[in-house]
Scaffold this motif. Sequence first.
Motif, mmCIF file in Angstrom:
data_model
loop_
_atom_site.group_PDB
_atom_site.id
_atom_site.type_symbol
_atom_site.label_atom_id
_atom_site.label_comp_id
_atom_site.label_asym_id
_atom_site.label_seq_id
_atom_site.Cartn_x
_atom_site.Cartn_y
_atom_site.Cartn_z
ATOM 1 N N VAL A 23 -24.497 -11.712 21.402
ATOM 2 C CA VAL A 23 -24.022 -12.017 22.761
ATOM 3 C C VAL A 23 -23.313 -13.366 22.754
ATOM 4 C CG1 VAL A 23 -24.810 -12.551 25.114
ATOM 5 C CG2 VAL A 23 -25.785 -10.609 23.893
ATOM 6 N N ASP A 24 -22.193 -13.427 23.477
ATOM 7 C CA ASP A 24 -21.430 -14.668 23.616
ATOM 8 C C ASP A 24 -21.530 -15.129 25.071
ATOM 9 O OD1 ASP A 24 -19.460 -16.546 24.117
ATOM 10 O OD2 ASP A 24 -17.851 -15.448 23.115
ATOM 11 N N PRO A 25 -22.514 -16.009 25.359
ATOM 12 C CA PRO A 25 -22.679 -16.453 26.741
ATOM 13 C C PRO A 25 -21.644 -17.509 27.131
ATOM 14 C CG PRO A 25 -24.295 -17.529 25.347
ATOM 15 C CD PRO A 25 -23.500 -16.622 24.457
ATOM 16 N N SER A 26 -20.882 -18.035 26.172
ATOM 17 C CA SER A 26 -19.872 -19.054 26.488
ATOM 18 C C SER A 26 -18.692 -18.396 27.200
ATOM 19 C CB SER A 26 -19.407 -19.769 25.214
ATOM 20 O OG SER A 26 -20.514 -20.267 24.497
ATOM 21 N N HIS A 27 -18.063 -17.417 26.533
ATOM 22 C CA HIS A 27 -16.964 -16.701 27.186
ATOM 23 C C HIS A 27 -17.494 -15.826 28.318
ATOM 24 C CE1 HIS A 27 -15.180 -17.971 23.386
ATOM 25 N NE2 HIS A 27 -14.079 -18.060 24.089
#
Length: 337
Positions: free
Chosen positions: A268-272
């Motif tokens: 999971v990429d919570p930044s983007h």
Amino acid sequence: MIIVMKPGSSREEIDHVVKKVEGVGLKAVLLHGTERNVIACLGDKRDIAQDFWNALPGVEKAMPILSPYKMASREVKPTNTEVLLGKFPFGAKKIGVIAGPCAVENKNQLISIAQRVKEAGAVALRGGAFKPRTNPYAFQGLMEEGLEYLAEAREKTGLPVVTEVLSPEHVQMVAKYADVLQIGTRNMGNFVLLKAVGEQPKPVILKRGMSATLEEFLLAAEYILSRGNTNVLLCERGIRTFENHTRFTLSLSAVPQLKQFTHLPIIVDPSHGTGKSSLVNPMSKGAVAVGADGLLIEVHIDPEKALIDGAQTLSTEEFKRLMKELKPLAQAVGRDV
Ligand code: PEP
Ligand code: MN
């Protein structure tokens, strides 16, 4: 169709089945499992009776696969696939955190971030050398120079490096420097590029298209798998919805849903996915709680000065704190970081 081999079937038996599959004009791709091997038979010939395959030495059973994505499906391979990034297996008990700046800006910036994220517990370094920018006048990345800095950061820290590849003609060059190739959200449906990364052996992080359904996402993975590269990690990075308080809507329910559909590791990429640094910490915890195998997080020494995506980037101190806070949470769900 897939052919499930018996536990302990020999290399000769597998080779024999592969030859037979190829002999009828199908493509055979071997999926290694911890308990048994599976041979995916790709192509549209359906006229050979299952009994023929079932009778071959070492074969447990041949079966048709109903889902449109054949190799990615859990039907084909019920056990989780582990993908090695460097020495770290994604998809096993430990959750792997990949961290680094959105863009490689210069050598010193990259190496000091790499050292700090490593100290905090990251297992791989991310950094963009080719940046897919919405605005054609915006900084497009350092390109090959950026790849050289990534390779240098790997030499200095031992961290495997992840970077995005934007076009098929760059695949070889990027794979020469990087350990892991990233396909960004804007290229999830670029089938020529997917085939190109499928034809080389380095692991691929495939990001979900920002308007792709899970089935479209898995079919994109299938393009890579069916070309022979079975080292694919899927990355949920947020989708477009009517909501605009965040940059995208991070679909955390996609994680347990994908886990039901596929054996591939899910990160999971919570930044983007949020576009806001203040939401990265809680959404990382959410991702761990729902079963993610890894996280992809943007980190910079000085996020305010980052050339790209500063608003969603953690400082190295914030990243260190996040890593500490993730540990008990991961342990509470039977994992570790
Ligand atoms: C990135 O990881 O820097 C990136 C551009 O991601 P995405 O393709 O998800 O927008
Ligand atoms: Mn970014």
